[in-house]
Design a protein around this motif. Structure first.
Motif, mmCIF file in Angstrom:
data_model
loop_
_atom_site.group_PDB
_atom_site.id
_atom_site.type_symbol
_atom_site.label_atom_id
_atom_site.label_comp_id
_atom_site.label_asym_id
_atom_site.label_seq_id
_atom_site.Cartn_x
_atom_site.Cartn_y
_atom_site.Cartn_z
ATOM 1 N N ASN A 10 -7.630 -13.543 6.211
ATOM 2 C CA ASN A 10 -8.568 -13.112 7.250
ATOM 3 C C ASN A 10 -7.851 -12.742 8.547
ATOM 4 O OD1 ASN A 10 -11.136 -13.321 5.837
ATOM 5 N ND2 ASN A 10 -10.623 -15.487 5.726
ATOM 6 N N PHE A 127 -9.656 -10.379 -3.477
ATOM 7 C CA PHE A 127 -9.555 -10.524 -2.031
ATOM 8 C C PHE A 127 -10.849 -10.167 -1.330
ATOM 9 C CE2 PHE A 127 -5.163 -10.501 -3.251
ATOM 10 C CZ PHE A 127 -4.681 -11.559 -2.491
ATOM 11 N N GLU A 132 -10.780 -12.838 1.438
ATOM 12 C CA GLU A 132 -10.927 -12.185 2.731
ATOM 13 C C GLU A 132 -12.388 -12.085 3.190
ATOM 14 O OE1 GLU A 132 -8.409 -11.329 4.651
ATOM 15 O OE2 GLU A 132 -6.846 -11.726 3.188
ATOM 16 N N ASP A 135 -12.915 -11.208 6.947
ATOM 17 C CA ASP A 135 -12.539 -9.830 7.254
ATOM 18 C C ASP A 135 -13.496 -8.830 6.626
ATOM 19 O OD1 ASP A 135 -10.466 -10.601 8.858
ATOM 20 O OD2 ASP A 135 -8.868 -9.854 7.554
#
Length: 160
Positions: A10, A127, A132, A135
């Motif tokens: 992140n 991800f 993530e 993000d």
């Protein structure tokens, strides 16, 4: 993989919350670790990064929509710097022409072939869906902000 999954977890969220590593790398790493391990710190970081993205940037662009991003930027800079466009010989003239900027500065960078082979859809999905997540939430906000800017400058939609 460890770098992406642990050391860089992140990354954009943390940078928008903490900025540059103040107090040294150790202090930055401790704050980063706290965001990674404490649900309250994660929630606070998520809210702060979203607030900072929405409130502290002149514009938000998307790399995969480079031409439209450049067009929006040129229009925003023209509006901010020159206000109402100048008129020369009855035609509206703005000092920054988006099509000229996008044409001159094409986004032609390609990922190395080894990296392209490594970044399989399964790997990327891991991800996007697990690692993530902060993000990805930030990216969704960036997409919303981009679409708002695009609505203000409809001439930039699908510029090529």
């Amino acid at each position: 993989v460890d770098y992406l999954e642990f050391d860089n977890l992140n990354y954009m969220t943390k940078r928008l919350v903490m900025g540059r590593p103040g107090g040294g790398e150790v202090a930055f790493d401790l704050r980063s670790s706290l965001i990674d391990t404490d649900p309250v710190a994660e929630s606070v970081a998520s809210a702060a990064s979203r607030r900072n993205l929405a409130g502290h940037f002149f514009m938000v662009g998307l790399q995969e929509r480079y031409d439209e991003t450049v067009c929006i930027l040129a229009n925003q800079l023209n509006d901010a710097c020159y206000g109402v466009a100048r008129v020369v010989r009855g035609a509206q003239v703005k000092p920054l022409r988006p099509e000229k900027i996008a044409q001159t500065h094409e986004n032609t960078r390609q990922a190395p072939s080894g990296l392209r082979n490594f970044l399989t859809p399964d790997f990327i999905g891991h991800f996007e869906n697990v690692v993530e997540h902060l993000d990805m939430q930030l990216y969704q906000l960036a997409q919303e902000l981009f679409e708002e800017a695009l609505a203000r400058y409809p001439n930039c939609r699908s510029v090529t």
